[in-house]
Motif scaffolding. Structure first.
Motif: not given
Length: 414
Positions: A299-328
């Motif tokens: 949810e922090f990523a949801d707030r930050i990602r729209p403000h970035l244009t050239t930098a890539k945003l990675a989120v670490t912590g909690g991901f365990r399934s391919s479906s949740a990763m793909a959804q994000a």
């Protein structure tokens, strides 16, 4: 699109560097390098060993998009733990370090991964077992945490801050010539750069304290020094930063958003979002709404990602399934999904997810106490370093093996 289809798409950074897929192995404290407590043998600290290379060879086979080495102190006097890998210009010159780290890069990149090395300074989070008086932005002491005690730190002088900037730049030059694709500054989890960012810890009244401009000054000086040392823009500068410290009066979500904007303007190409410190562990779900999405900080990523244009945003912590990763990724919450703990038990997990041979990481067996989950990962990494079969903590038998042999060491990630 199905999970594997999304996860098989490459990620191209602004500089032109391209990762084969949007997965990332987040930095962990491997503790497989040389060490000496003897002051007369200080130069023996932090050199890569065969076990360290073997570990990255195992991860390299896993077809992870981006492998982040770490954490690598730039000052061997103030490591996160004994047996950390180190790059310290007072121990050896550039050529010696390049020779030592080149095999690590080659092993990590053997199957197409790009490799970034996380460089850090533990600051006040250097345990009493290593140093009696650590250093920090100011003299705010870290409370006992994760089985460790910490001395009351002394504030760094301005001259020492300038030296730390030099140390990060030296490490960047070493890593570039050794074959790394970039450097990651560790400004999360309560380490030194995070200590500067936190108004709860940073009580300085000079140019390196006060408002966010002052508290972040050391980071932007490091970024500038790195780019001077390594002008090749294909060598990317990345950073790991907290979404929040989750401590009253600390670095918060608004600070994190503002820092992300400033970091992008400074040329940072990859921002990895995490959270918490030794005193306020954040690797758990703070909200019911994030449980289905798996990531603790999405949810922090949801707030930050729209403000970035050239930098890539990675989120670490909690991901365990391919479906949740793909959804994000599909929902544009982030560009890259990071994992750490799952990859110590399944170093080729990403390859299995990409090929749809698996849909999620092994679930830890309930017989493993929560306080031993991280030490279990340390033990698994040591097994990989020795080329031994890895304990399967998804079974009770594997848990018992890990508990009997794995010790009680801590590590940095989720």
């Amino acid at each position: 699109m199905a999970g594997p289809e999304i996860l098989n798409k490459p990620v191209e950074f602004r500089s032109g560097l391209k990762a084969p897929n949007p997965t990332l192995k987040s930095a962990m404290t491997e503790r497989l390098c040389t060490w000496s407590d003897d002051p007369s043998e200080f130069n023996k600290r932090g050199w890569p060993t065969e076990a360290y290379i073997n570990l990255y060879k195992a991860w390299g086979k896993g077809e992870i998009g981006t492998i982040v080495l770490g954490n690598i102190p730039c000052d061997a006097r103030y490591p996160e733990a004994k047996r950390n890998a180190c790059i310290d210009y007072t121990i050896a010159g550039k050529d010696d370090y390049v020779k030592a780290y080149r095999p690590v890069m080659e092993a990590s990149k053997a199957n197409g991964s790009i490799v970034i090395a996380q460089v850090t300074h533990a600051g006040r989070q250097t345990s009493e077992e290593i140093v009696d008086v650590p250093v920090s932005a100011s003299d705010v002491q870290c409370a006992p945490a994760m089985g460790m005690k910490f001395g009351k730190p002394r504030p760094l002088t301005v001259e020492e801050i300038k030296d730390i900037v030099k140390r990060f730049a030296f490490a960047a030059e070493v890593l570039y010539e050794a074959g790394a694709d970039g450097i990651q500054l560790h400004a999360a989890h309560g380490y030194l750069l995070s200590q500067f960012l936190s108004p709860r810890i940073n009580k300085r009244t000079d140019a390196y304290g006060g408002d966010l401009d002052g508290r972040s000054r050391i980071i932007f000086e490091i970024i500038s020094a790195i780019r001077q040392a390594v002008p090749d823009e294909r060598f990317i500068i990345a950073i790991k930063v907290n979404s929040a410290d989750f401590a009253e009066g600390g670095f918060d979500g608004d600070d994190s958003m503002e820092m992300a904007k400033r970091l992008e303007r400074a040329g940072v190409e990859l921002i990895e979002l995490s959270g918490g410190t030794y005193e306020s562990r954040a690797f758990e779900h703070k909200k019911e709404s994030t449980i289905k999405r798996e990531s603790f900080f999405i949810e922090f990523a949801d707030r930050i990602r729209p403000h970035l244009t050239t930098a890539k945003l990675a989120v670490t912590g909690g991901f365990r399934s391919s479906s949740a990763m793909a959804q994000a990724i599909a929902e544009r919450s982030c560009d890259i999904v990071g994992m750490a703990r799952p990859l110590t038990g399944e170093p080729e997990l990403v390859k299995a997810l990409l090929e749809a041979k698996s849909q999620r990481a092994i679930e830890t067996h309930p017989s493993l106490p929560a306080e031993l989950a991280i030490p279990a990962c340390v033990f698994q990494m040591s097994q990989l370093g020795r080329n031994e079969p890895v304990s399967n903590v998804g079974t009770e038998q594997g848990v018992q093996e890990d508990r009997s042999e794995g010790g009680s060491e801590e590590m940095d990630e989720k």
